[in-house]
Enzyme design. Structure first.
Site, PDB file in Angstrom:
ATOM      1  N   SER A 132       4.260  17.481 -49.433  1.00  9.03           N
ATOM      2  CA  SER A 132       4.108  17.584 -47.977  1.00  9.03           C
ATOM      3  C   SER A 132       3.013  18.583 -47.657  1.00  9.03           C
ATOM      4  O   SER A 132       2.819  19.564 -48.392  1.00  9.03           O
ATOM      5  CB  SER A 132       5.420  18.049 -47.333  1.00  9.03           C
ATOM      6  OG  SER A 132       5.229  18.372 -45.965  1.00  9.03           O
ATOM      7  N   TYR A 146      12.524  24.018 -47.076  1.00 11.01           N
ATOM      8  CA  TYR A 146      11.742  22.806 -47.281  1.00 11.01           C
ATOM      9  C   TYR A 146      10.325  23.149 -47.728  1.00 11.01           C
ATOM     10  O   TYR A 146       9.813  22.563 -48.694  1.00 11.01           O
ATOM     11  CB  TYR A 146      11.707  22.004 -45.979  1.00 11.01           C
ATOM     12  CG  TYR A 146      10.894  20.729 -46.061  1.00 11.01           C
ATOM     13  CD1 TYR A 146      11.396  19.621 -46.723  1.00 11.01           C
ATOM     14  CD2 TYR A 146       9.638  20.639 -45.463  1.00 11.01           C
ATOM     15  CE1 TYR A 146      10.654  18.439 -46.790  1.00 11.01           C
ATOM     16  CE2 TYR A 146       8.897  19.471 -45.522  1.00 11.01           C
ATOM     17  CZ  TYR A 146       9.411  18.371 -46.192  1.00 11.01           C
ATOM     18  OH  TYR A 146       8.683  17.218 -46.257  1.00 11.01           O
TER      19      TYR A 146
END
Length: 237
Positions: A132, A146
């Site tokens: 990501s 995350y």
């Protein structure tokens, strides 16, 4: 001849969104594709029927199950690790067990799957992990766990690229920004906030990410390894 004609491809986390687009792309290019799913059985069965790929239920939080699935898939030409979860909330209030599960899925599974795949992967194999842009940039609060998990994949790629490089096996991370999926729809409540960070004011499409994955898995990318490939519309620019 299709670019991946008769190549063996395993996609961990392939039933929906980016994973499903990756499955469709490899099948369209001639590969024999197996993909895993966790809870989305109906979507997995539908995708398998549509693409003539094979769907296998596997919990990516279960290390033994991940290793067994990679091993049982036989020698792989391409491994794509797409399975991942996100978690939002105040770091002081998040359930520690839930955070640990996130790390198992987002970090442990990619590592163990990559190592197991490399045991039998032929010369010139490809390992691609979906990370990501939040591994590089975290512009909002509440996503520390995350972001940590996606940053960890960068070290994984750099390290394993050196371990497997003598056999011509490449290891790369694809880092999407906002992509139009069920988890982050283009017309969702975060749209305006996300687009405010971006140079190209739209969500990306899963097929655009799949195209980058296909290039990294193909013959033109044989000299590309240990690298992060960001596809984010300028989110992190």
């Amino acid at each position: 001849m299709a670019m991946f004609d008769k190549k063996s491809v395993l996609v961990l986390g392939g039933s929906r969104g980016i994973g499903a687009a990756i499955v469709r792309r490899f099948v369209a290019d001639g590969a024999n594709v197996t993909f895993t799913y966790s809870g989305s059985q109906a979507a997995a069965e539908e995708l398998a029927a549509e693409t003539t790929s094979k769907a296998v239920q596997t919990d990516s939080a279960d290390r033994a199950a991940v290793i067994a699935q990679v091993r049982d898939s036989g020698p792989l030409d391409v491994l794509v690790v797409n399975a991942g979860i996100a978690m939002f909330g105040d770091a002081l209030e998040l359930d520690p067990d839930a955070v640990d599960r996130l790390f198992k899925i987002n970090v442990h599974a990619p590592y163990h799957a990559s190592v197991e795949a490399a045991r039998r992967m032929p010369q010139g194999g490809r390992i691609i992990v979906i990370g990501s842009v939040n591994g590089d940039r975290m512009p909002v609060p509440g996503m520390a766990a995350y972001a940590l998990s996606k940053s960890a994949l960068q070290g994984l790629a750099r390290g394993l690229a050196r371990d497997f490089g003598p056999r011509g096996i490449t290891v790369n991370v694809v880092q999407p920004g906002p992509i139009d999926t069920d988890a982050n729809p283009a017309d969702g409540p975060m749209k305006d906030l996300l687009h405010g960070f971006m140079a190209i004011k739209r969500h990306g499409q899963p097929g655009e990410v799949a195209a980058m994955v296909a290039w990294l898995a193909g013959p033109e990318a044989g000299f590309v390894t240990g690298a992060m490939h960001t596809i984010d519309g300028g989110f992190g620019a």
